[in-house]
Write a protein that holds these residues in place. Structure first.
Motif, PDB file in Angstrom:
ATOM      1  N   GLY A 205      -6.035  15.555 -10.744  1.00 15.91           N
ATOM      2  CA  GLY A 205      -6.264  14.180 -10.490  1.00 15.91           C
ATOM      3  C   GLY A 205      -7.459  14.217  -9.430  1.00 15.91           C
ATOM      4  N   ALA A 206      -7.501  12.762  -9.796  1.00 12.30           N
ATOM      5  CA  ALA A 206      -9.065  12.341  -8.698  1.00 12.30           C
ATOM      6  C   ALA A 206      -8.642  12.000  -6.751  1.00 12.30           C
ATOM      7  N   LEU A 281      -4.895  -2.315   5.212  1.00  6.98           N
ATOM      8  CA  LEU A 281      -3.862  -1.269   5.028  1.00  6.98           C
ATOM      9  C   LEU A 281      -3.745   0.327   4.000  1.00  6.98           C
ATOM     10  N   ALA A 282      -3.912  -0.628   2.594  1.00  2.00           N
ATOM     11  CA  ALA A 282      -3.909   0.478   2.140  1.00  2.00           C
ATOM     12  C   ALA A 282      -4.433   1.673   1.980  1.00  2.00           C
ATOM     13  N   LEU A 283      -6.270   1.108   2.558  1.00  2.68           N
ATOM     14  CA  LEU A 283      -6.599   2.985   2.829  1.00  2.68           C
ATOM     15  C   LEU A 283      -6.282   3.554   3.662  1.00  2.68           C
ATOM     16  N   LEU A 288      -3.409   8.469   5.024  1.00  4.89           N
ATOM     17  CA  LEU A 288      -2.057   9.160   5.155  1.00  4.89           C
ATOM     18  C   LEU A 288      -2.030  10.713   4.447  1.00  4.89           C
ATOM     19  N   ALA A 289      -2.003   9.835   2.853  1.00  2.00           N
ATOM     20  CA  ALA A 289      -1.643  10.683   1.476  1.00  2.00           C
ATOM     21  C   ALA A 289      -2.576  11.526   1.291  1.00  2.00           C
ATOM     22  N   VAL A 290      -3.867  11.285   1.768  1.00  2.00           N
ATOM     23  CA  VAL A 290      -5.025  11.922   1.168  1.00  2.00           C
ATOM     24  C   VAL A 290      -5.294  13.750   2.544  1.00  2.00           C
ATOM     25  N   PHE A 291      -4.635  13.468   4.015  1.00  2.00           N
ATOM     26  CA  PHE A 291      -4.762  14.189   4.519  1.00  2.00           C
ATOM     27  C   PHE A 291      -3.303  15.016   4.508  1.00  2.00           C
ATOM     28  N   GLU A 326     -10.222   6.886  -3.663  1.00  2.00           N
ATOM     29  CA  GLU A 326      -9.402   5.818  -3.395  1.00  2.00           C
ATOM     30  C   GLU A 326     -10.251   4.646  -2.984  1.00  2.00           C
ATOM     31  N   VAL A 327     -10.768   4.673  -2.088  1.00  2.00           N
ATOM     32  CA  VAL A 327     -11.683   3.354  -1.266  1.00  2.00           C
ATOM     33  C   VAL A 327     -11.716   2.997  -2.801  1.00  2.00           C
ATOM     34  N   LYS A 328     -12.634   3.400  -3.748  1.00  2.00           N
ATOM     35  CA  LYS A 328     -12.743   2.531  -5.031  1.00  2.00           C
ATOM     36  C   LYS A 328     -11.127   1.643  -5.908  1.00  2.00           C
TER      37      LYS A 328
END
Length: 409
Positions: A205-206, A281-283, A288-291, A326-328
């Motif tokens: 997944g992306a 905040l969501a970003l 954190l999730a990506v890291f 994620e930014v999108k």
């Protein structure tokens, strides 16, 4: 930027009279305390970097497509072409290529500091635990910047995965926490498949993000391990919603007139006025999730430290692509439900309109109690006039909302 941050920390340590390996002078802070105080520079630095990155991405996504600018049609009659989306995707990738190595390397540095000086990690863990357990210590007096708190929390979560925190708090007889189960990957709502992540490994997944909370967690504050969904997400969102009440009152003072029951008008207006801080905040949650996902997928002890050491603290290209997606997704957030899903707040996802409206009213009251905003329409004629304004605005909003819904069918 990373070297600059390291030099800042070194100068701060020297100002405090601390040199590693030297005996502290009389009437000066201890070396341990100097480390704990000075690492705050890194927290602030990383929070500022996140804010700059967010503003850069918003400028890219909010700008009219290049094709529309060339045609001179700013009225929205023309549609964006695939090359337009490719253009801003490329710009977002360039922004991620500049920012993400900074985030990765600062986190690497912080983890190394925690391993070298456990007092830094204990101070970070205590700070996050205090925010969770003590509602009276969540205000701006104790935590001026929620973004900085999220940086501290990211460090705590990373160090928990590294096993740097003890299984029990000192001098306490709390039972060992339940064994951590393997984290499930979650596809972020609205994300699209990313071909760069189609590898033979488990990554799929992306904008996939691992669950930030353990599958089972004790609700007791004596559990030293902090779980995202069970412990941290609720207090964090409550404080974010409370601080957002000031902006809501500035733009829609009529919302200071409280209704009973569900209020779609309050729900929509409040999110509209708080959208900017909530998206940031969501970003940060996505970062954190990506890291955690790209550094925590290797088996064995100290997997994050080994992975970061081998890559010299640099992120893989797949992480930059995932963060761009994620930014999108974050930029498209338009409802509370989407926000709760994005930050993995399970309780909020189960709220109906009645419960969400009540929570928003409670946060506005708490904002007034803490002095974030002042209600100048509480009594007398001022309140009566504001109630009339509220009734008129809500009636107009319902009419316009119904028309928009009909046009979308």
């Amino acid at each position: 930027m990373v070297l600059e941050a390291v030099l800042i920390v070194q100068r701060r340590l020297e100002d405090l009279g601390y040199v590693r390996g030297a005996t502290p002078a009389m009437n000066t802070r201890s070396a341990v305390q100097a480390d704990v105080d000075s690492v705050n520079v890194l927290y602030k630095f990383l929070n500022d970097a996140v804010g700059t990155y967010m503003r850069t991405c918003e400028a890219i996504l909010d700008a009219p497509p290049a094709a529309l600018r060339r045609r001179g049609d700013m009225g929205g009659h023309s549609q964006s072409h695939p090359q337009d989306e490719e253009s801003y995707s490329t710009s977002l990738m360039h922004a991620a290529e500049k920012f993400l190595p900074v985030y990765w390397q600062i986190m690497h540095l912080l983890i190394c500091l925690c391993r070298d000086n456990p007092a830094i990690l204990r101070a970070a863990h205590t700070r996050v635990r205090q925010f969770i357990d003590s509602p009276d210590k969540r205000s701006k007096e104790y935590e001026p910047e929620l973004g900085e708190l999220l940086v501290v929390a990211a460090l705590v979560f990373a160090c928990q995965d590294e096993g740097l925190l003890p299984s029990k708090e000192p001098a306490e007889s709390a039972p060992d926490p339940p064994p951590r189960q393997s984290q499930r990957l979650q596809r972020t709502p609205g994300s699209r498949t990313n071909t760069l992540l189609r590898t033979p490994s488990k990554r799929r997944g992306a904008s996939v993000a691992p669950s930030l909370a353990g599958s089972s967690a004790s609700q007791s504050s004596k559990d030293p391990h902090i779980r995202w969904s069970e412990h941290f997400a609720g207090p964090l969102l409550q404080e974010a919603m409370t601080r957002g009440a000031k902006s809501t009152v500035e733009h829609s003072p009529d919302l200071q007139v409280f209704e009973t029951g569900a209020s779609p008008y309050r729900i929509m207006r409040t999110f509209q006025h708080c959208r900017g801080p909530l998206r940031q905040l969501a970003l940060q949650v996505s970062m954190l999730a990506v890291f955690n996902y790209f550094t925590g997928s290797q088996p064995g002890p100290h997997h994050q430290q080994i992975h970061l050491d081998r890559s010299f603290g640099n992120p893989p290209p797949e992480a930059m692509h995932a963060l761009t997606e994620e930014v999108k997704v974050v930029h498209r957030l338009s409802t509370w439900g989407e926000l709760f899903t994005k930050v993995q707040y399970e309780n909020g996802k189960a709220w109906n309109e009645d419960e969400l409206s009540a929570a928003l009213r409670q946060c506005m009251l708490l904002s007034e109690q803490r002095g974030y905003h002042t209600n100048q329409h509480r009594h007398g004629d001022a309140r009566s006039r504001l109630a009339q304004i509220r009734e008129r605005k809500e009636r107009d909003w319902k009419r316009d909302h119904a028309r928009r819904v009909r046009n979308q069918r």
